[in-house]
Design an enzyme around this catalytic site. Structure first.
Site, PDB file in Angstrom:
ATOM      1  N   GLY A 172       3.017   2.532  10.752  1.00  0.00           N
ATOM      2  CA  GLY A 172       2.755   1.752  11.960  1.00  0.00           C
ATOM      3  C   GLY A 172       2.609   0.263  11.683  1.00  0.00           C
ATOM      4  O   GLY A 172       3.280  -0.566  12.283  1.00  0.00           O
ATOM      5  N   ALA A 173       1.721  -0.075  10.744  1.00  0.00           N
ATOM      6  CA  ALA A 173       1.465  -1.475  10.436  1.00  0.00           C
ATOM      7  C   ALA A 173       0.621  -1.567   9.178  1.00  0.00           C
ATOM      8  O   ALA A 173       0.108  -0.557   8.705  1.00  0.00           O
ATOM      9  CB  ALA A 173       0.737  -2.149  11.592  1.00  0.00           C
ATOM     10  N   MET A 174       0.484  -2.788   8.651  1.00  0.00           N
ATOM     11  CA  MET A 174      -0.231  -2.965   7.386  1.00  0.00           C
ATOM     12  C   MET A 174      -1.134  -4.181   7.435  1.00  0.00           C
ATOM     13  O   MET A 174      -0.716  -5.262   7.843  1.00  0.00           O
ATOM     14  CB  MET A 174       0.800  -3.081   6.259  1.00  0.00           C
ATOM     15  CG  MET A 174       0.191  -3.222   4.875  1.00  0.00           C
ATOM     16  SD  MET A 174      -0.816  -1.779   4.432  1.00  0.00           S
ATOM     17  CE  MET A 174      -2.067  -2.592   3.449  1.00  0.00           C
ATOM     18  N   HIS A 189      -9.493  -3.855   9.966  1.00  0.00           N
ATOM     19  CA  HIS A 189      -9.440  -3.663   8.514  1.00  0.00           C
ATOM     20  C   HIS A 189      -9.906  -4.912   7.762  1.00  0.00           C
ATOM     21  O   HIS A 189     -10.264  -4.819   6.584  1.00  0.00           O
ATOM     22  CB  HIS A 189      -8.001  -3.366   8.066  1.00  0.00           C
ATOM     23  CG  HIS A 189      -7.686  -1.905   7.948  1.00  0.00           C
ATOM     24  ND1 HIS A 189      -8.536  -0.997   7.362  1.00  0.00           N
ATOM     25  CD2 HIS A 189      -6.585  -1.190   8.319  1.00  0.00           C
ATOM     26  CE1 HIS A 189      -7.973   0.209   7.373  1.00  0.00           C
ATOM     27  NE2 HIS A 189      -6.789   0.125   7.957  1.00  0.00           N
ATOM     28  N   ASN A 249      -2.386  -6.389   5.376  1.00  0.00           N
ATOM     29  CA  ASN A 249      -2.394  -7.421   4.336  1.00  0.00           C
ATOM     30  C   ASN A 249      -3.238  -8.630   4.758  1.00  0.00           C
ATOM     31  O   ASN A 249      -3.138  -9.106   5.877  1.00  0.00           O
ATOM     32  CB  ASN A 249      -0.973  -7.920   4.074  1.00  0.00           C
ATOM     33  CG  ASN A 249       0.028  -6.792   4.044  1.00  0.00           C
ATOM     34  OD1 ASN A 249      -0.081  -5.896   3.234  1.00  0.00           O
ATOM     35  ND2 ASN A 249       0.982  -6.817   4.970  1.00  0.00           N
ATOM     36  N   HIS A 301      -6.628  -1.968  15.113  1.00  0.00           N
ATOM     37  CA  HIS A 301      -6.828  -1.272  13.837  1.00  0.00           C
ATOM     38  C   HIS A 301      -6.619  -2.209  12.639  1.00  0.00           C
ATOM     39  O   HIS A 301      -7.477  -2.299  11.758  1.00  0.00           O
ATOM     40  CB  HIS A 301      -5.874  -0.078  13.766  1.00  0.00           C
ATOM     41  CG  HIS A 301      -5.998   0.740  12.524  1.00  0.00           C
ATOM     42  ND1 HIS A 301      -6.772   1.878  12.451  1.00  0.00           N
ATOM     43  CD2 HIS A 301      -5.460   0.575  11.285  1.00  0.00           C
ATOM     44  CE1 HIS A 301      -6.695   2.390  11.240  1.00  0.00           C
ATOM     45  NE2 HIS A 301      -5.897   1.621  10.504  1.00  0.00           N
ATOM     46  N   GLU A 302      -5.492  -2.902  12.617  1.00  0.00           N
ATOM     47  CA  GLU A 302      -5.203  -3.760  11.460  1.00  0.00           C
ATOM     48  C   GLU A 302      -6.176  -4.932  11.404  1.00  0.00           C
ATOM     49  O   GLU A 302      -6.619  -5.324  10.329  1.00  0.00           O
ATOM     50  CB  GLU A 302      -3.753  -4.259  11.488  1.00  0.00           C
ATOM     51  CG  GLU A 302      -2.685  -3.167  11.609  1.00  0.00           C
ATOM     52  CD  GLU A 302      -2.843  -1.993  10.654  1.00  0.00           C
ATOM     53  OE1 GLU A 302      -3.372  -2.184   9.545  1.00  0.00           O
ATOM     54  OE2 GLU A 302      -2.445  -0.868  11.022  1.00  0.00           O
ATOM     55  N   GLU A 339      -9.968   4.038   6.107  1.00  0.00           N
ATOM     56  CA  GLU A 339      -9.143   4.502   7.228  1.00  0.00           C
ATOM     57  C   GLU A 339      -9.947   5.263   8.282  1.00  0.00           C
ATOM     58  O   GLU A 339      -9.804   5.016   9.473  1.00  0.00           O
ATOM     59  CB  GLU A 339      -7.966   5.337   6.724  1.00  0.00           C
ATOM     60  CG  GLU A 339      -6.957   4.538   5.898  1.00  0.00           C
ATOM     61  CD  GLU A 339      -6.406   3.310   6.604  1.00  0.00           C
ATOM     62  OE1 GLU A 339      -6.562   3.183   7.843  1.00  0.00           O
ATOM     63  OE2 GLU A 339      -5.823   2.453   5.915  1.00  0.00           O
ATOM     64  N   GLU A 398       0.854  -1.185   0.000  1.00  0.00           N
ATOM     65  CA  GLU A 398       0.000   0.000   0.000  1.00  0.00           C
ATOM     66  C   GLU A 398       0.893   1.240   0.000  1.00  0.00           C
ATOM     67  O   GLU A 398       1.881   1.260   0.738  1.00  0.00           O
ATOM     68  CB  GLU A 398      -0.894   0.030   1.235  1.00  0.00           C
ATOM     69  CG  GLU A 398      -1.905   1.161   1.147  1.00  0.00           C
ATOM     70  CD  GLU A 398      -2.902   1.172   2.325  1.00  0.00           C
ATOM     71  OE1 GLU A 398      -2.765   0.352   3.249  1.00  0.00           O
ATOM     72  OE2 GLU A 398      -3.784   2.021   2.289  1.00  0.00           O
TER      73      GLU A 398
END
Ligand code: TRP
Ligand code: ZN
Length: 868
Positions: free
Chosen positions: A260-262, A300, A264, A296-297, A319, A120
């Site tokens: 921070g983080a992703m 998602h 996937n 949060h991740e 987001e 991303e």
């Protein structure tokens, strides 16, 4: 620069010419020559037999269509155009990439000894030529081949379906993700790790394996992340009725990561800062940060992955909503008031500042040059406030109906912000026509409120005027639909039921016009209004409160947030007054009544210690700067410093008593224990400015059994410039210099060091063995904190702070443009400072703009800031 980077416009959206139903990827991993084979099933959707694929920094090896070498194509810097294609076909593309040399940390790169990816927003095009846009959803199969000793773990999205060994010491693993996804959610990791394993049983009884991969030796720091993950899974089922959809959920912690983080699919990749924690290495703030980012991740998975974005202009769709969800998660698990206060501080401070500066944009931007520049406080945090306003207008029940409708309607597809609002509108029956402006209008509305009481008719009226100043991106503004939450108090502290035309009125008023008056009946005496409760809209409020009224609200508001807000307004009033005084050469004064109001809070043992801590926290230099069109850096710093000294002196006995009372024998990470440590440590931060400071800080540092108390002592020594500072800093670095993540706390103190020679020390600190300009965490800790948390030294009249920033930015422009682009923000705000400083800042910006290899990221921000 060869060619000026081109902007893209939201209004120009066009559906893709082709879709890709499936892609099979083969990776042969080597440090500098990784071979990628991508086999895509492509379907033409338009009349054009030309396919334009995105690609960046790739070495093209071969192209085949339906197994035949294809020669009808052209290649350019950022794309590959294929001509005369059949309507449906199998496209096989082989590319070669160099992960080792990838310092931008986008695409496939090496973090320490491991391979990992960040796709991303547009990183997949650095792996292979592809339709790298979020509205092209394909099913992925990924086969990874690598050396077995160096890379025993080979991971990708979905489920592991096959694996095997090869003769040459290599092995391979094949992964399959059953859920179609856009390229930005693709992930690959290869490396050697320690693994923390656990599982979660979903509401419908499915068992999900949970795995957290950390660097060898860090297993004792992965527990909190695992606990947070299980809490997240449970919370999403309970509050949103959403269940996880694969049999495995993996998280990998890496040390080199831009953000921070992703999220996937099935394979989150995290900045190790948001995974690793134990009491010896992490502060309470770190623990809470981990809980919120893990949440949060995870959230998602539904708001982002199952329903994704049609195009990147819609980023806030996933987001803003996911930030709202993670904020609610943290609030349900911990203190709602304290979480709200933290979030509101971010909006009122850095988000308002962003919206008032050259990068101002609506939560759904209209024009983008580099997408990475739009992962902003506006899209994330203001985006979340917009969702929160919907929640306020609809109420929990209808809001959940709306979410359900949105998800069922758009599951497995790429949606728009309009789709979301429409679902909310249909589920609730509330007209959101005017509310939609929050998506398209940038800037911060100002609400000027006045009141009038008529004793004869027992009526009270509030007149509300809204205006939004023009922003850098938009000259004209319209009135917004603003939910305005109020309460009216009688002098004895009871709330008056709101009535209008003989009917009860809800406490959330719908402000929709430029100027509007609300009249309340049956009001027995002039009430004290509590306005914009819970910060019900991201706006500035102006109302002429007396000190007495604010003191009253600090004590009598039924809601903790409103109490805090009253305290902040009282402080703000005297900070402003005193900044004026300093500018006129007068002394700084704080009336006894204000000090007594804070004494009352400190001594009120009915209050939650975490909440008292927030009440006692002064607004920081950046937030205060945001109140002015022309910032007087030194005057603000003087006032804030003097307030700290005056409160410390006047409240020394009380602070000291509480400090000693709250000493904990045993360490625990419960919310109660965190709150008590917070209060004790804010007491210490004041006491550092008294005669006992040196002794208390020194003792706390040496007796501490946890990082929260250790860092609080160091930070107090740093802010108050105690003479023990150097010894403590030395002791800490001797103890932790092998550990970059822990040393980041130390680097941040060097960066924010108020000492006169801070910059010199920072330059020397860059030679510290643990420091590296290749690691974003190190850069943010040392350099970032100098630019944003050390206003007096950064803005030194000599210009040395700006020059230093310029040097670093020139280097990062080449090695990591994304990090450079975040770091540059303080310089972009040059128009807020005096002529002398403006000229010095502008000089650095001009020099950057003239770089011949200027990255798109910096190009976009520099042209906006300079061309205004
Ligand atoms: N989607 C990620 C999140 O919300 C953000 C992110 C992680 C990101 N890494 C990135 C965005 C790199 C742009 C570039 O947490
Ligand atoms: Zn996110």
């Amino acid at each position: 620069m060869a060619t000026s980077p081109q902007a893209k416009y939201r209004k120009d959206y066009q559906a893709p010419t082709h879709t890709i139903s499936e892609i099979e990827l083969f990776f042969e991993l080597h440090d500098d020559q990784t071979l990628v084979t991508a086999i895509s099933q492509v379907q033409q959707q338009s009349t054009s037999s030309t396919l334009i694929l995105d690609g960046e920094g790739l070495i093209l090896q071969s192209i085949q269509v339906n197994g035949v070498d294809w020669t009808s194509y052209t290649q350019s810097e950022l794309s590959l155009e294929l001509y005369h294609l059949p309507e449906t076909f199998t496209l096989t593309i082989m590319t070669q990439i160099d992960p080792q040399a990838n310092t931008a940390l986008e695409g496939l790169y090496k973090s320490g000894g491991a391979f990992c990816t960040q796709c991303e927003a547009e990183g997949f095009r650095r792996i292979t030529y592809y339709l790298d846009r979020p509205d092209v959803l394909a099913k992925y199969t990924t086969t990874i081949t690598a050396d077995k000793t160096l890379y025993p773990f080979l991971l990708s999205n979905g489920n592991k379906v096959a694996e095997g060994e090869l003769e040459n010491g290599k092995h391979w693993v094949k992964w399959q993700d059953p859920h179609p996804k856009p390229a930005y959610l693709f992930a690959l990791v290869a490396g050697d790790f320690d693994v923390l394993r656990d599982h979660f049983v979903t509401n419908s009884g499915r068992k999900v394996d949970l795995e957290i991969f950390v660097d060898k030796g860090n297993l004792d720091r992965a527990n909190h992340a695992m606990v947070s993950l299980k809490h997240s899974m449970q919370w999403d089922e309970q509050r949103f009725g959403l269940e996880y959809d694969l049999d495995i959920y993996m998280i990998v912690a890496v040390d080199f990561f831009n953000m921070g983080a992703m999220e996937n699919k099935g394979l989150n990749i995290f900045n190790s800062k948001f995974v690793l924690a134990n009491e010896k290495t992490a502060t309470d703030t770190d623990y809470l940060g981990i809980e919120s980012v893990i949440g949060h991740e995870y959230f998602h998975n539904w708001t982002g992955n199952r329903v994704t974005c049609r195009d990147w202009f819609q980023l806030s769709l996933k987001e803003g909503l996911t930030v709202f969800r993670d904020q609610e998660f943290s609030s349900d698990l911990g203190s709602r008031a304290v979480n709200r206060i933290h979030n509101v501080r971010i909006i009122r401070g850095p988000q308002f500042a962003e919206d008032a500066g050259p990068m101002s944009h609506p939560i759904r931007p209209d024009k983008v040059i580099e997408m990475n520049n739009f992962y902003t406080l506006t899209v994330y945090e203001k985006g979340s406030e917009v969702i929160r306003m919907l929640h306020t207008l609809l109420g929990e029940e209808d809001f959940q109906k709306g979410i359900k409708l949105y998800i069922t309607r758009h599951d497995g597809t790429a949606a728009t912000c309009e789709d979301f609002v429409l679902a909310m509108e249909e589920a609730s029956g509330i007209d959101l026509q005017q509310f939609r402006l929050w998506y398209s209008q940038s800037g911060t509305p100002l609400l000027k409120v006045s009141s009038d009481y008529q004793a004869t008719s027992a009526t009270y009226s509030l007149t509300i005027e809204q205006t939004t100043e023009p922003t850098a991106d938009q000259p004209n503004k319209q009135p917004l639909h603003i939910p305005f939450d109020i309460e009216l108090y009688q002098p004895d502290g009871t709330a008056i039921p709101l009535q209008c035309n003989g009917m009860p009125l809800h406490h959330v008023l719908n402000v929709t016009q430029q100027k509007q008056t609300f009249v309340f009946e049956n009001v027995p005496a002039r009430p004290i209004p509590s306005l914009l409760r819970e910060f019900s809209a991201p706006v500035k409020l102006e109302y002429n409160y007396t000190d007495q009224e604010l003191g009253f609200l600090m004590v009598h508001s039924k809601n903790e947030f409103a109490r805090w807000d009253a305290g902040q307004m009282l402080l703000a009033k005297y900070i402003r007054n005193n900044v004026d005084s300093v500018q006129q050469g007068k002394t700084i004064v704080l009336p006894d009544s204000v000090i007594d109001a804070f004494r009352g809070i400190l001594l009120n043992d009915a209050l939650d210690p975490a909440f008292i801590t927030e009440m006692l926290t002064l607004p920081n230099h950046n937030e205060v700067s945001g109140w002015y069109k022309q910032v007087d850096v030194d005057a603000i710093a003087q006032v804030l410093h003097q307030f700290k000294v005056m409160l410390a002196t006047e409240l020394e006995d009380e602070l000291s008593t509480i400090y000693h009372l709250l000493k904990q024998e045993e360490y625990s990470i419960s919310h109660e224990a965190i709150g008590q440590r917070a209060l004790r440590n804010i007491c210490l931060s004041y006491l550092a400015y008294t005669e006992q400071g040196e002794r208390l800080v020194n003792r706390q540092y040496h007796q501490s059994n946890n990082m929260t108390d250790t860092m609080s002592a160091m930070s107090a020594a740093n802010s108050a410039q105690l003479s023990c500072r150097e010894a403590l800093m030395e002791d800490f670095s001797a103890k932790w210099q092998h550990d970059g993540l822990v040393m980041d706390k130390w680097f941040a103190l060097q960066g924010s060091n108020p000492a006169e020679d801070a910059l010199l020390v920072i330059k020397n600190t860059m030679k510290h063995p643990t420091f590296s300009l290749k690691n974003p965490n190190r850069i943010r800790s040392l350099i970032g904190s100098f630019l944003t948390m050390n206003p007096v030294r950064f803005h030194a009249q000599s210009g040395e702070g700006y020059q230093f920033a310029g040097e670093i930015l020139r280097e990062l422009n080449t090695s990591n443009p994304q990090v450079a682009s975040r770091l540059i923000d303080p310089l972009l705000k040059f128009r807020l400072y005096d002529q002398h400083r403006q000229a010095l800042m502008k000089k650095e910006l001009d020099a950057l703009k003239n770089l011949d290899n200027l990255a798109r990221d910096l190009f976009e921000k520099l042209t906006k800031a300079l061309d205004q």
